[in-house]
Design a protein around this motif. Structure first.
Motif, short mmCIF file in Angstrom:
data_model
loop_
_atom_site.label_atom_id
_atom_site.label_comp_id
_atom_site.label_asym_id
_atom_site.label_seq_id
_atom_site.Cartn_x
_atom_site.Cartn_y
_atom_site.Cartn_z
N PRO B 17 0.82 -1.23 0.05
CA PRO B 17 0.02 -0.11 -0.16
C PRO B 17 0.73 1.36 -0.09
O PRO B 17 2.10 1.09 0.31
N ARG B 18 0.40 2.08 -0.33
CA ARG B 18 1.07 3.54 -0.58
C ARG B 18 1.14 4.24 0.77
O ARG B 18 0.30 4.86 1.33
N THR B 19 2.35 4.11 1.69
CA THR B 19 2.51 4.19 2.79
C THR B 19 3.05 5.73 2.96
O THR B 19 3.29 6.12 1.73
N PHE B 20 3.12 6.33 4.01
CA PHE B 20 3.48 7.71 3.99
C PHE B 20 4.93 7.93 3.47
O PHE B 20 5.19 8.65 2.70
N PHE B 21 5.94 6.93 3.83
CA PHE B 21 7.20 7.20 3.07
C PHE B 21 7.46 6.92 1.58
O PHE B 21 7.90 7.51 0.94
N ARG B 22 6.38 5.96 1.23
CA ARG B 22 6.36 5.85 -0.19
C ARG B 22 5.68 6.88 -1.11
O ARG B 22 6.34 7.57 -1.91
N ARG B 23 4.86 7.77 -0.42
CA ARG B 23 4.10 8.99 -0.80
C ARG B 23 5.39 9.85 -1.00
O ARG B 23 5.41 10.78 -1.69
N LEU B 24 6.13 10.03 0.22
CA LEU B 24 7.19 10.93 0.24
C LEU B 24 8.46 10.96 -0.81
O LEU B 24 8.39 11.98 -1.62
N ARG B 25 8.24 9.69 -1.08
CA ARG B 25 9.30 9.53 -2.30
C ARG B 25 8.83 9.87 -3.73
O ARG B 25 9.44 10.25 -4.50
N ALA B 26 7.56 9.89 -3.75
CA ALA B 26 6.82 10.29 -4.90
C ALA B 26 7.34 11.96 -5.01
O ALA B 26 7.21 12.39 -6.41
N GLY B 27 7.57 12.77 -4.07
CA GLY B 27 8.09 13.93 -4.20
C GLY B 27 7.01 15.14 -4.15
O GLY B 27 7.09 16.25 -3.57
N ASP B 28 5.54 14.57 -4.60
CA ASP B 28 4.72 15.82 -4.17
C ASP B 28 4.72 16.33 -2.85
O ASP B 28 4.60 17.72 -2.65
N HIS B 29 4.68 15.65 -1.83
CA HIS B 29 4.64 16.29 -0.57
C HIS B 29 5.78 16.97 -0.16
O HIS B 29 5.64 17.96 0.68
N ILE B 30 6.86 16.54 -0.60
CA ILE B 30 8.33 17.29 -0.26
C ILE B 30 8.16 18.58 -0.95
O ILE B 30 8.54 19.64 -0.33
N ALA B 31 7.57 18.41 -2.17
CA ALA B 31 7.72 19.78 -2.96
C ALA B 31 6.80 20.68 -2.36
O ALA B 31 7.10 21.88 -2.13
N TRP B 32 5.80 20.09 -1.76
CA TRP B 32 4.71 20.93 -1.35
C TRP B 32 5.11 21.80 0.15
O TRP B 32 5.03 22.93 0.25
N ALA B 33 5.64 20.75 0.87
CA ALA B 33 6.46 21.20 2.11
C ALA B 33 7.47 22.30 1.86
O ALA B 33 7.43 23.41 2.43
N ILE B 34 8.23 21.87 0.84
CA ILE B 34 9.52 23.09 0.65
C ILE B 34 8.85 24.40 0.28
O ILE B 34 9.11 25.19 0.70
N THR B 35 8.03 24.30 -0.90
CA THR B 35 7.53 25.34 -1.62
C THR B 35 6.85 26.42 -0.56
O THR B 35 6.76 27.58 -0.33
N ALA B 36 5.94 25.73 0.41
CA ALA B 36 5.14 26.05 1.57
C ALA B 36 5.98 26.99 2.41
O ALA B 36 5.73 27.95 2.87
N LEU B 37 7.02 26.17 2.80
CA LEU B 37 7.87 26.81 3.91
C LEU B 37 8.74 27.87 3.18
O LEU B 37 8.60 29.24 3.71
N ALA B 38 8.84 28.28 1.78
CA ALA B 38 9.68 29.30 1.33
C ALA B 38 8.59 30.41 1.23
O ALA B 38 8.86 31.70 1.62
N ALA B 39 7.37 30.15 1.01
CA ALA B 39 6.22 31.18 1.02
C ALA B 39 6.17 31.84 2.32
O ALA B 39 5.92 32.93 2.42
N ALA B 40 5.79 30.99 3.25
CA ALA B 40 5.78 31.31 4.47
C ALA B 40 6.85 31.94 5.05
O ALA B 40 6.85 33.10 5.82
N ALA B 41 8.07 31.80 4.81
CA ALA B 41 9.41 32.37 5.21
C ALA B 41 9.27 33.93 4.50
O ALA B 41 9.40 35.02 5.51
N VAL B 42 8.81 34.08 3.54
CA VAL B 42 8.74 35.56 2.99
C VAL B 42 7.50 36.39 4.09
O VAL B 42 7.81 37.72 4.32
N LEU B 43 6.57 35.84 4.16
CA LEU B 43 5.62 36.44 4.96
C LEU B 43 6.12 36.63 6.58
O LEU B 43 6.00 37.77 7.13
N ALA B 44 6.64 35.65 7.09
CA ALA B 44 7.23 35.76 8.31
C ALA B 44 8.55 36.83 8.53
O ALA B 44 8.51 37.57 9.39
N ILE B 45 9.32 36.95 7.35
CA ILE B 45 10.33 37.92 7.45
C ILE B 45 9.80 39.23 7.19
O ILE B 45 10.03 40.39 8.23
N THR B 46 8.46 39.46 6.71
CA THR B 46 7.86 40.79 6.72
C THR B 46 7.34 41.14 7.92
O THR B 46 7.42 42.39 8.35
#
Lengths: 265, 310
Positions: B17-46
């Motif tokens: 089954p598509r476990t959490f780690f398998r899904r992570l490997r697919a990249g979608d979640h990692i990409a989401w987390a990294i880009t969301a973090l970047a966007a949040a950082a801009v807001l936080a700095i401001t």
């Protein structure tokens, strides 16, 4: 080379005027590369002439030389003669020429303005400023393009709110507003569904009374449906030009036959 | 139909089954987390920036209140601080700079994008982009050694002053306007231009009535960027503005800008109130930028003629 002046006369024996456009010995170059080789043909007035051929055969390039639109691209050169009502277009003022020879493009390209302003644009650059005549001319053009009933309540809405087929008919209305003698259509239906295509074809028939139409098309059925005359282009050469039924039923050249029977292209 | 369903049932099932780690490997979640973090950082700095400016300027804010904005005296010795001369200097130099640079820059961009032969256009664009990379202190030096003597001859009592700073700023922001406007003009689809030409428009009519309006958002963007740069420019301005906290009767007289006074006085500010007042000036500059940006957006909305949505 089929000399089609004869064909033109034969098709319209009663026409007082000769052919609308006569092209002779047209060569065209992109930089050093020659893309049109010694094209000669005559386009009869108040009829539809179709140009067919596979992609890259030069039919669009040929169309663009008829109102010197090729000059907008650098490093292009056209040699030879194109006569519009006996007048050499290469020697004409290009702005005047394009008022007489309008163009409709492959992708509908309305300006980011209202529907009214799109149609009025050509009139305004030609010096129409008074409100009433302008509004009447816009209505007239939209009626001629069979679009009036669909847009008469949306005249001041964005042209981008229209569907693809409506946008293309708007572009035709825009071109018609300046009352061109010749209308060049560069694959006007290639992005449209069959219903929108049928509307444009119907429209083309109705325009024949006032206009000479030249259409470049990928769609052979379209050429067969709308055009009195058809020219077949291949590798930058005009292989055959004749009445449409001859081209499709009894082509004289082997290449034409291969193309229309779907053996290539 | 039945047989088809059977085939589907007989397909080998995915072994794991598509476990959490398998899904992570697919990249979608990692990409989401990294880009969301970047966007949040801009807001936080401001937000952090605003908070820091706000809290550190508490002393000056409580002492002067809103009158800080209209006070015309800046006297660190007497402990009296008013921001108006600096606000005036910043706004007027930037506005004058835009008034000079926008027509020049947009004109140059139209020439480079529409009219110039490609070789000249590419060469000039390279030089224009080079200009944008020149450090501002060089422009300041140029202002002191070349422009100031000229301005003195033109009637400016000290050579340095509001007008001198505006001219230097105009030269500095010009490359931004030219470069970005040119890009915007070049990205207008060819069909737009050709449609106008095919209707019997002249080349100039097609450019001015069709191509430029189509590119206007990009051109506005270049102006806003230039404005932001002009408002915040510190080094070149402080070298040529005269550094005098006054609102002179003439534009040729010396003045002062917010960024310049912060840079000049920050290291010497020993009094808490002085420091706090400087930080409040920073807050004012931030607010000014915000207000002008909002106005700019409003301008876009208002100039967007009905039916002109792109």
């Amino acid at each position: 080379m089929v000399d089609n002046l004869e064909i033109v006369r034969e098709a319209r024996p009663h026409a007082a005027a000769g052919p609308k456009l006569v092209v002779s010995g047209l060569n065209f170059y992109y930089g050093d590369k020659q893309v049109l080789h010694d094209i000669s043909l005559a386009i009869p007035p108040n009829q539809i002439t179709a140009l067919i051929g596979p992609s890259g055969c030069g039919k669009s390039t040929f169309l663009r030389t008829l109102n010197r639109m090729h000059e907008t691209i650098r490093n292009t050169r056209a040699e030879g003669q194109v006569l519009l009502d006996g007048e050499d277009i290469m020697a004409m003022d290009v702005v005047q020429l394009r008022r007489r020879v309008g163009m409709v493009f492959q992708r509908s390209n309305p300006f980011p303005k209202s529907i009214f302003d799109n149609v009025a644009y050509g009139l305004r650059v030609n010096g129409w400023m008074r409100k009433r005549p302008l509004a009447e001319a816009v209505e007239h053009s939209l009626r001629r393009a069979a679009l009036w009933d669909e847009v008469k309540d949306l005249l001041h809405e964005s042209a981008y709110k229209l569907s693809g087929g409506q946008q293309q008919r708007l572009c035709i209305a825009r071109a018609l507003a300046v009352d061109p003698e010749v209308l060049l259509l560069d694959e006007p239906c290639s992005a449209l569904d069959p219903i929108a295509t049928a509307k444009i074809e119907e429209l083309m028939f109705s325009l024949k009374e006032t206009c000479t139409l030249v259409i470049v098309t990928h769609n052979m059925q379209q050429a067969a449906r709308v055009a009195e005359h058809t020219g077949f282009f291949l590798h930058g050469k005009l292989i055959e030009f004749n009445r449409t039924e001859v081209i499709f039923k009894r082509p004289r050249c082997k290449e034409t036959e291969d193309y229309i029977t779907g053996r290539f292209g | 139909m039945g047989s088809r369903v059977a085939t589907i049932e007989h397909l080998p099932r995915a072994k794991t089954p598509r476990t959490f780690f398998r899904r992570l490997r697919a990249g979608d979640h990692i990409a989401w987390a990294i880009t969301a973090l970047a966007a949040a950082a801009v807001l936080a700095i401001t937000l952090l920036l605003v908070w820091e400016l706000y809290s550190s300027s508490a002393l000056a804010r409580t002492k002067f209140g809103w009158s800080f904005l209209i006070g015309r005296t800046w006297d660190p010795v007497a402990g009296e601080f008013g921001a108006l001369p600096f606000l005036y200097g910043t706004v007027v130099t930037s506005a004058l700079a835009l008034a000079m640079a926008v027509p020049l820059g947009v004109g140059a961009a139209i020439f480079l994008a529409e009219l110039a032969p490609p070789r000249i256009s590419d060469g000039l664009t390279f030089i224009v982009e080079l200009l944008a990379a020149v450090p501002s202190v060089i422009y300041g030096l140029l202002g002191i050694f070349v422009l100031a003597p000229l301005m003195r001859r033109a009637g400016a009592p000290y050579g340095v002053g509001i007008m001198t700073a505006a001219v230097v700023l105009a030269i500095m922001i010009l490359p931004f306007i030219v470069s970005i406007s040119r890009e915007a003009l070049l990205s207008v689809p060819r069909e737009q231009r050709e449609a106008a030409l095919a209707l019997g428009a002249t080349r100039w009519e097609a450019t001015w009535q069709v191509v430029v309006p189509y590119a206007r958002l990009g051109i506005f963007g270049s102006v806003f960027l230039a404005l932001a740069r002009a408002l915040g420019e510190t080094m070149a301005v402080t070298m040529v503005i005269g550094n005098t906290p006054q609102i002179g009767a003439s534009l040729l007289e010396p003045g002062y800008s917010i960024a310049a006074v912060i840079a000049n006085e920050f290291t010497e500010a020993v009094e808490d109130l002085h420091l706090s007042a400087l930080i409040e000036l920073g807050l004012v500059l931030f607010g000014l930028t915000l207000v002008l940006n909002a106005l700019a957006r409003l301008l876009i909305v208002m100039t967007k003629r009905k039916g002109a949505e792109q």
